[in-house]
Scaffold this motif. Structure first.
Motif, PDB file in Angstrom:
ATOM      1  N   GLN A   1       0.803  -1.217   0.000  1.00 28.24           N
ATOM      2  CA  GLN A   1       0.000   0.000   0.000  1.00 28.24           C
ATOM      3  C   GLN A   1       0.841   1.274   0.000  1.00 28.24           C
ATOM      4  O   GLN A   1       0.330   2.358  -0.277  1.00 28.24           O
TER       5      GLN A   1
ATOM      6  N   SER B   1      -4.224   2.015  -4.688  1.00 28.23           N
ATOM      7  CA  SER B   1      -5.241   1.185  -4.031  1.00 28.23           C
ATOM      8  C   SER B   1      -6.530   1.082  -4.840  1.00 28.23           C
ATOM      9  O   SER B   1      -7.583   1.509  -4.377  1.00 28.23           O
TER      10      SER B   1
ATOM     11  N   SER C   1      -9.582   2.281  -2.701  1.00 29.84           N
ATOM     12  CA  SER C   1      -9.682   2.024  -1.266  1.00 29.84           C
ATOM     13  C   SER C   1      -9.667   3.299  -0.438  1.00 29.84           C
ATOM     14  O   SER C   1      -9.907   3.247   0.774  1.00 29.84           O
ATOM     15  N   ASP C   2      -9.367   4.438  -1.065  1.00 30.37           N
ATOM     16  CA  ASP C   2      -9.442   5.707  -0.338  1.00 30.37           C
ATOM     17  C   ASP C   2     -10.689   6.504  -0.731  1.00 30.37           C
ATOM     18  O   ASP C   2     -10.751   7.720  -0.577  1.00 30.37           O
TER      19      ASP C   2
ATOM     20  N   LYS D   1     -15.786  11.491  -4.363  1.00 32.58           N
ATOM     21  CA  LYS D   1     -14.763  11.288  -3.325  1.00 32.58           C
ATOM     22  C   LYS D   1     -15.439  11.240  -1.970  1.00 32.58           C
ATOM     23  O   LYS D   1     -16.148  12.167  -1.570  1.00 32.58           O
TER      24      LYS D   1
ATOM     25  N   GLU E   1     -12.915   8.886   3.334  1.00 30.25           N
ATOM     26  CA  GLU E   1     -12.065   7.924   2.627  1.00 30.25           C
ATOM     27  C   GLU E   1     -12.480   6.475   2.863  1.00 30.25           C
ATOM     28  O   GLU E   1     -11.656   5.582   3.013  1.00 30.25           O
TER      29      GLU E   1
ATOM     30  N   ALA F   1     -13.531   2.890   1.749  1.00 28.04           N
ATOM     31  CA  ALA F   1     -13.156   2.128   0.562  1.00 28.04           C
ATOM     32  C   ALA F   1     -14.384   1.801  -0.287  1.00 28.04           C
ATOM     33  O   ALA F   1     -15.457   1.469   0.239  1.00 28.04           O
TER      34      ALA F   1
END
Length: 233
Positions: free
Chosen positions: A72, A121, A141-142, A164, A168, A170
């Motif tokens: 990561q 990610s 994943s963010d 977004k 964050e 996932a």
């Protein structure tokens, strides 16, 4: 058919299997079995398959896979690659017709047509085809949902962030287009389900910006003098 096998030392073996179901007898169907190992990618080993999707195509079967090196901290830990799996020709050890030599291999590696996206990610992928364009939707994943266009030569354009997550969260592997309104996609996050627009045409305020976006879902409407979808014009 995609077969994923776990081998020692956390290595994942990815196999594409192809059979001819039009054969009349079961024995003939088994004899038609072809297999190939999927490799990704030339810059580094990414042994783990995270997510995948099949892309509709009139000329073949294009398969998109997200592969991870499980580091990561690496900004290019994961890669999204496109493969043509319509013409699998080969044999992989342990995957062959009962009358064949299952200990030999021939033409067994399937290389990507293109590696279209790399990120730290990537966690999910969905795709559709519009004429000669492939439109990819990439979850991370963010907590990002990214839109990416690829032309007929599988050359990717610039990624566009559609969503977004504030905290964050996932994006989980399964994403689904709205069956009634294709202009939206459903994404799942932890304890959340989001409906996100996939056609941000209104953000392109001029003819130049609309054309430069190279978005097959958007076009310049001469009647309203704005960037919009075809059915809105």
């Amino acid at each position: 058919m995609m077969q994923k096998l776990k081998k020692p030392e956390s290595f994942t073996l990815r196999i594409v299997l192809k059979i001819d179901s039009s054969k009349g007898k079961k024995s003939e169907i088994i004899k038609s079995l072809q297999a190939a190992r999927i490799q990704c990618c030339s810059d580094k080993v990414r042994p783990v398959l995270v997510a995948s999707t099949v892309i509709p195509s009139a000329n073949g079967v294009i398969w998109a896979g997200v592969f991870s090196s499980q580091n990561q901290e690496d900004p290019e830990n994961s890669a999204l690659a496109l493969y043509d799996i319509s013409n699998v020709r080969g044999q992989v050890k342990g995957f062959c017709a009962y009358s064949g030599n299952c200990d030999s291999e021939s033409g067994s590696e399937l290389q990507p047509l293109s590696v279209v996206f790399k990120y730290s990610s990537v966690s999910a992928v969905a795709a559709t085809r519009i004429e000669s364009w492939i439109v990819l939707f990439i979850g991370t994943s963010d907590g990002q949902l990214i839109k990416l266009m690829s032309d007929e030569k599988y050359t990717p354009g610039c990624p566009i962030m559609l969503y977004k997550s504030d905290d964050e969260r996932a994006v989980l592997p399964r994403m689904h287009f709205d069956p009634v309104d294709f202009k939206h996609i459903y994404i799942a996050l932890k304890k959340q389900l989001r409906r996100v627009s996939v056609v941000p045409c209104a953000k392109y305020s001029t003819l130049k910006d609309c054309r430069a976006a190279l978005d097959p879902l958007c076009g310049w409407c001469v009647n309203t003098l704005r960037c919009s979808t075809q059915d809105e014009c």
